[in-house]
Design a protein around this motif. Structure first.
Motif, PDB file in Angstrom:
ATOM      1  N   UNK A 192       0.804  -1.222   0.000  1.00  0.00           N
ATOM      2  CA  UNK A 192       0.000   0.000   0.000  1.00  0.00           C
ATOM      3  C   UNK A 192       0.834   1.269   0.000  1.00  0.00           C
ATOM      4  N   UNK A 193       2.140   1.165   0.197  1.00  0.00           N
ATOM      5  CA  UNK A 193       2.992   2.361   0.169  1.00  0.00           C
ATOM      6  C   UNK A 193       2.926   3.045  -1.186  1.00  0.00           C
ATOM      7  N   UNK A 194       2.633   2.292  -2.245  1.00  0.00           N
ATOM      8  CA  UNK A 194       2.552   2.900  -3.571  1.00  0.00           C
ATOM      9  C   UNK A 194       1.115   2.991  -4.081  1.00  0.00           C
ATOM     10  N   UNK A 195       0.162   2.875  -3.172  1.00  0.00           N
ATOM     11  CA  UNK A 195      -1.232   3.097  -3.561  1.00  0.00           C
ATOM     12  C   UNK A 195      -1.445   4.600  -3.751  1.00  0.00           C
ATOM     13  N   UNK A 196      -1.945   4.985  -4.917  1.00  0.00           N
ATOM     14  CA  UNK A 196      -2.185   6.400  -5.205  1.00  0.00           C
ATOM     15  C   UNK A 196      -3.321   6.512  -6.220  1.00  0.00           C
ATOM     16  N   UNK A 197      -3.833   7.727  -6.372  1.00  0.00           N
ATOM     17  CA  UNK A 197      -4.884   8.006  -7.353  1.00  0.00           C
ATOM     18  C   UNK A 197      -4.381   9.064  -8.345  1.00  0.00           C
ATOM     19  N   UNK A 198      -4.394   8.769  -9.652  1.00  0.00           N
ATOM     20  CA  UNK A 198      -4.724   7.501 -10.285  1.00  0.00           C
ATOM     21  C   UNK A 198      -3.741   6.414  -9.851  1.00  0.00           C
ATOM     22  N   UNK A 199      -4.169   5.184  -9.994  1.00  0.00           N
ATOM     23  CA  UNK A 199      -3.327   4.072  -9.575  1.00  0.00           C
ATOM     24  C   UNK A 199      -2.119   3.929 -10.501  1.00  0.00           C
ATOM     25  N   UNK A 200      -1.060   3.302  -9.984  1.00  0.00           N
ATOM     26  CA  UNK A 200       0.032   2.916 -10.867  1.00  0.00           C
ATOM     27  C   UNK A 200      -0.497   1.853 -11.827  1.00  0.00           C
ATOM     28  N   UNK A 201       0.089   1.806 -13.012  1.00  0.00           N
ATOM     29  CA  UNK A 201      -0.436   0.925 -14.054  1.00  0.00           C
ATOM     30  C   UNK A 201       0.613  -0.113 -14.453  1.00  0.00           C
ATOM     31  N   UNK A 202       0.573  -0.550 -15.687  1.00  0.00           N
ATOM     32  CA  UNK A 202       1.425  -1.640 -16.150  1.00  0.00           C
ATOM     33  C   UNK A 202       2.857  -1.168 -16.421  1.00  0.00           C
ATOM     34  N   UNK A 203       3.746  -2.135 -16.581  1.00  0.00           N
ATOM     35  CA  UNK A 203       5.131  -1.835 -16.956  1.00  0.00           C
ATOM     36  C   UNK A 203       5.162  -1.100 -18.292  1.00  0.00           C
ATOM     37  N   UNK A 204       4.305  -1.485 -19.236  1.00  0.00           N
ATOM     38  CA  UNK A 204       4.235  -0.813 -20.541  1.00  0.00           C
ATOM     39  C   UNK A 204       3.830   0.650 -20.368  1.00  0.00           C
ATOM     40  N   UNK A 205       2.843   0.909 -19.516  1.00  0.00           N
ATOM     41  CA  UNK A 205       2.420   2.295 -19.273  1.00  0.00           C
ATOM     42  C   UNK A 205       3.578   3.117 -18.704  1.00  0.00           C
ATOM     43  N   UNK A 206       4.284   2.544 -17.735  1.00  0.00           N
ATOM     44  CA  UNK A 206       5.408   3.259 -17.137  1.00  0.00           C
ATOM     45  C   UNK A 206       6.478   3.588 -18.175  1.00  0.00           C
ATOM     46  N   UNK A 207       6.811   2.625 -19.012  1.00  0.00           N
ATOM     47  CA  UNK A 207       7.852   2.853 -20.012  1.00  0.00           C
ATOM     48  C   UNK A 207       7.406   3.870 -21.058  1.00  0.00           C
ATOM     49  N   UNK A 208       6.125   3.869 -21.403  1.00  0.00           N
ATOM     50  CA  UNK A 208       5.612   4.847 -22.364  1.00  0.00           C
ATOM     51  C   UNK A 208       5.646   6.255 -21.774  1.00  0.00           C
ATOM     52  N   UNK A 209       5.285   6.367 -20.493  1.00  0.00           N
ATOM     53  CA  UNK A 209       5.370   7.669 -19.830  1.00  0.00           C
ATOM     54  C   UNK A 209       6.811   8.157 -19.801  1.00  0.00           C
ATOM     55  N   UNK A 210       7.733   7.277 -19.547  1.00  0.00           N
ATOM     56  CA  UNK A 210       9.145   7.658 -19.541  1.00  0.00           C
ATOM     57  C   UNK A 210       9.580   8.176 -20.907  1.00  0.00           C
ATOM     58  N   UNK A 211       9.131   7.525 -21.970  1.00  0.00           N
ATOM     59  CA  UNK A 211       9.442   8.004 -23.323  1.00  0.00           C
ATOM     60  C   UNK A 211       8.812   9.371 -23.571  1.00  0.00           C
ATOM     61  N   UNK A 212       7.621   9.579 -22.992  1.00  0.00           N
ATOM     62  CA  UNK A 212       6.933  10.855 -23.157  1.00  0.00           C
ATOM     63  C   UNK A 212       7.641  12.028 -22.519  1.00  0.00           C
ATOM     64  N   UNK A 213       8.546  11.739 -21.581  1.00  0.00           N
ATOM     65  CA  UNK A 213       9.331  12.813 -20.969  1.00  0.00           C
ATOM     66  C   UNK A 213      10.225  13.494 -21.988  1.00  0.00           C
ATOM     67  N   UNK A 214      10.727  12.727 -22.933  1.00  0.00           N
ATOM     68  CA  UNK A 214      11.698  13.244 -23.894  1.00  0.00           C
ATOM     69  C   UNK A 214      11.089  13.675 -25.218  1.00  0.00           C
TER      70      UNK A 214
END
Length: 361
Positions: A192-214
């Motif tokens: 629950x330490x990483x429970x947040x709203x919106x929730x964390x999502x899939x590994x693919x979502x995380x990697x896509x967000x990281x690409x979106x930074x650049x």
């Protein structure tokens, strides 16, 4: 201690910042702050007149919760949302986008199938991609209808990022550390330490967000700092509070992503300093320029292990506890004053200033 010189506080607090009086009370309390401060007023179903009575040069924009989150400030339905989007004028509208109907339906399904003590990992099942997409699509539609300057907070899915990228220059995306650092796989380790709203999502979502930074799809990076006590984070997906403390380690964590090849150093500065200043019309801050107020931080490329004795947040914990980041904050300057030094700590005698804004449509 995290290198932060200015913050925009959110309105879902006790009491909520939804009236001129509660906003003025926060501004009064802000004078105690050691760094610069501003306070978002929060939209409700019927307070747009109240929000527009606040001097626009004193607020970064309007915060709108289009989904159920901490604080109970939900606004939904076109009849309630349209006056906010149509009357915001040059003020940015910053939205929390999750669809409450979908959340409630999926929450009931989990209660019926698993029970009230369901594991925290079901939080991401309840607050899923469809829940985010439905609300984000509605926000974009309203913004396009009324020509509103829309900034979508804490985007958590690849699908949303694609939708926002096609929506036009007046509609932009923010990413938060939680969705850049963690994914659903981390529930097994951190619960629950990483429970947040919106929730964390899939590994693919995380990697896509990281690409979106650049690649420009993400305009700003923020913390969504929520320092709940450890006792409030206990329990499963229905019991534990949502949110995590991220201010102190947000900059070192972002800088550590440069060592992983995720992002460049200049892009970190753009996402966390320059772009927020431009987006919200921050006056005389956000850049190191002649005649600008001297808000800046000195950092060092040196490992820093996050141990309990260096956590300064009053809640006393961090989801990054035990992690070793590759950068540390050495000194922080606010309005030209040294307010933090790695060896001597915080200069508690100095206080920041109220941030002022110039909202150009």
């Amino acid at each position: 201690a995290g290198g932060v010189t200015s913050y925009f506080d959110m309105p879902n607090t006790l009491p909520t910042t939804t009236t001129l009086v509660t906003w003025e009370e926060k501004m009064y309390l802000g004078r105690k702050s050691h760094v610069n401060y501003a306070f978002f007023p929060g939209a409700t179903n019927r307070n747009i007149d109240e929000i527009l009575s606040i001097p626009p040069s004193s607020i970064p924009g309007i915060k709108l919760f289009m989904g159920s989150s901490t604080g109970g400030m939900l606004v939904e339905g076109t009849q309630s949302l349209s006056p906010i989007f149509s009357r915001a004028g040059s003020l940015p509208v910053m939205t929390h986008c999750e669809d409450t109907t979908i959340i409630n339906q999926r929450a009931q399904e989990v209660r019926d199938r698993i029970g009230a003590k369901a594991n925290v990992r079901y939080h991401s099942y309840i607050r899923n991609e469809a829940c985010c997409m439905a609300s984000t699509r509605k926000a974009i539609s309203l913004a396009q209808q009324y020509g509103t300057r829309l900034h979508i907070a804490h985007v958590s899915t690849a699908a949303e990022l694609e939708l926002i990228a096609l929506a036009g220059a007046r509609i932009t995306a923010e990413a938060c550390l939680a969705h850049l650092l963690f994914c659903e796989d981390d529930y097994a380790r951190l619960g629950a330490l990483i429970k947040c709203n919106p929730s964390i999502k899939t590994h693919f979502d995380r990697e896509t967000l990281r690409k979106g930074l650049s690649d420009g799809r993400i305009l700003t990076v923020a913390t969504d700092h929520a320092p709940h006590l450890c006792s409030e984070k206990a329990g499963g997906c229905f019991e534990a509070a949502s949110g995590m403390p991220m201010v102190q380690f947000s900059l070192p964590a972002m800088l550590s992503l440069t060592d992983e090849g995720v992002i460049t150093l200049p892009r970190v500065v753009e996402l966390m300093c320059h772009a927020p200043a431009r987006l919200f019309g921050v006056k005389e801050r956000g850049f190191i320029r002649k005649d600008y107020l001297a808000d800046f931080v000195l950092v060092k490329h040196e490992p820093m292990t996050i141990l309990p004795d260096i956590i300064l947040s009053k809640c006393g914990w961090s989801p990054l506890l035990g992690e070793t980041l590759k950068w540390k904050v050495i000194s922080t300057f606010c309005n030209g004053h040294l307010i933090y030094n790695h060896h001597t700590g915080v200069n508690t005698c100095y206080h920041g200033q109220a941030i002022t804004f110039d909202h150009c449509d």
